[in-house]
Design a protein around this motif. Structure first.
Motif, PDB file in Angstrom:
ATOM      1  N   ALA A  59      -4.968   4.276  -3.717  1.00  0.00           N
ATOM      2  CA  ALA A  59      -4.304   3.241  -4.512  1.00  0.00           C
ATOM      3  C   ALA A  59      -5.288   2.305  -5.194  1.00  0.00           C
ATOM      4  CB  ALA A  59      -3.365   2.438  -3.614  1.00  0.00           C
ATOM      5  N   VAL A 111       0.859  -1.188   0.000  1.00  0.00           N
ATOM      6  CA  VAL A 111       0.000   0.000   0.000  1.00  0.00           C
ATOM      7  C   VAL A 111       0.892   1.234   0.000  1.00  0.00           C
ATOM      8  CG1 VAL A 111      -1.815   1.268   1.201  1.00  0.00           C
ATOM      9  CG2 VAL A 111      -1.805  -1.245   1.231  1.00  0.00           C
ATOM     10  N   ALA A 112       0.932   1.926  -1.111  1.00  0.00           N
ATOM     11  CA  ALA A 112       1.770   3.122  -1.244  1.00  0.00           C
ATOM     12  C   ALA A 112       1.001   4.360  -0.779  1.00  0.00           C
ATOM     13  CB  ALA A 112       2.206   3.277  -2.699  1.00  0.00           C
ATOM     14  N   GLY A 113       1.749   5.449  -0.608  1.00  0.00           N
ATOM     15  CA  GLY A 113       1.112   6.736  -0.366  1.00  0.00           C
ATOM     16  C   GLY A 113       0.968   7.160   1.070  1.00  0.00           C
ATOM     17  N   ALA A 141      -4.955   5.922   2.085  1.00  0.00           N
ATOM     18  CA  ALA A 141      -3.970   5.352   1.162  1.00  0.00           C
ATOM     19  C   ALA A 141      -4.578   4.203   0.362  1.00  0.00           C
ATOM     20  CB  ALA A 141      -2.744   4.877   1.944  1.00  0.00           C
TER      21      ALA A 141
END
Length: 339
Positions: free
Chosen positions: A70, A47-49, A66
């Motif tokens: 995503a 999970v990016a961001g 997030a």
């Protein structure tokens, strides 16, 4: 790794005999079948961001944002593996520490083993959370100089807070695993393991079931919580800046109850078969043996000294009596000696 991992679960060991997909697709306590991926497969996605987490941050809200950003909106049965570092930061467990060793000592309940190395001393200890690991879980990585991160005070409680908030936001059952990096006895390297959990069955107890040959399983309990933590780390990594992973396709382990503590995975107390390191056990045995030997030797010496003294005193008494005998009693017989 930065991409998703798809892991085939066909022939996946304990699941077939227990509550996994091949065993009926439902877990005790209301588990749900895998959803969102083909049957028998797992999807694990980083999970990016997420921003840098600060003390007091609403971690559940940040993770939820997030996920949405995503395009990973959770579905029924998803599991989130959350690195303990960001939980610790949100809970204010980032503390100033000029000396990391002092912080380790403060978090230690019991020392298991110590080993000197060129850079200092490695300490394997049991910490306040009941986890046996190096340095009591005190971490100086991914934190500013002059600070260290302590583990969450109660990782299971932290997991329950996240699960409650994310279930309420998305309206589906989500499981949470809080992970940390630990070494393992007899093995090189480290892996991520579960130190907190909520809504996820962390043990698959297969005792009493039978394998494919009809043999009864007597001791087998699959450590599902640890396996999920390690699976999540395959895509999160240690330096990627992505401290959360989504696991999809293992919904049979997700249950309604949030009372599924990862602490149940810790084998301490009477169950602990390796309570001390080898060197420490030898040293303790030597010290106890020496103390017992000295005590036994003292007791034997005391008894021997008493016997010798008694015999010497008796002999001196006979001699004194003989010296004082009179001519009127030349045949006087001394009393019998000690028996």
């Amino acid at each position: 790794m930065s991409g998703a991992t798809d892991a085939g679960a066909a022939g996946g060991g304990g699941a077939a005999a227990g509550w996994g997909p091949a065993g009926g697709g439902r877990a005790p306590g209301g588990g749900v079948p895998a959803a969102g991926v083909p049957a028998g497969e797992l999807r694990i996605v980083p999970v990016a961001g997420l921003p840098e987490i600060e003390s007091g941050a609403d971690l559940a809200a940040l993770i939820g944002d997030a996920l949405v950003a995503a395009a990973l909106v959770p579905i029924e049965g998803d599991i989130l593996v959350v690195t303990s570092k960001i939980v610790s930061k949100a809970e204010g467990r980032q503390v100033a520490a000029v000396d990391r060793e002092e912080a380790i000592t403060a978090e230690t309940v019991r020392v298991v083993a110590t080993r000197a190395h060129p850079g200092g001393m490695t300490r394997i200890v049991e910490n306040r959370q009941g986890i046996v690991q190096a340095a009591a879980g005190v971490d100086a990585s991914n934190t500013p100089d002059g600070t260290v991160l302590l583990l969450p005070v109660d990782p299971d409680a932290s997991a329950r807070v996240l699960a409650n908030a994310l279930r309420a936001r998305f309206g589906v059952r989500i499981g949470i695993v809080v992970s940390d990096t630990l070494g393992r006895a007899w093995r090189e390297g480290q892996v991520d393991m579960a130190i907190g959990a909520a809504g996820v069955l962390v043990l698959d107890d297969l005792r009493g079931s039978r394998d494919s040959f009809g043999h009864e399983l007597v001791v087998t309990q699959a450590a599902i919580g640890d396996e999920l933590a390690s699976a999540g780390d395959l895509v999160k990594g240690k330096a990627s800046g992505m401290p959360v992973a989504l696991v999809r396709g293992f919904g049979h382990a997700v249950v309604e109850s949030l009372d599924t503590p990862a602490r149940a995975l810790s084998r301490t107390g009477e169950k602990d078969m390796f309570r001390l390191g080898t060197d420490e056990a030898i040293a303790l045995g030597r010290a106890q043996g020496l103390a017992e030997g000295r005590a036994a030797g003292y007791a034997e010496a005391h008894a021997a000294g008493y016997a010798d003294g008694h015999a010497a005193g008796y002999a001196e008494g006979l001699a004194a009596r003989a010296a004082t005998q009179t001519d009127d009693d030349p045949g006087a017989t001394p009393p019998a000696g000690p028996q």
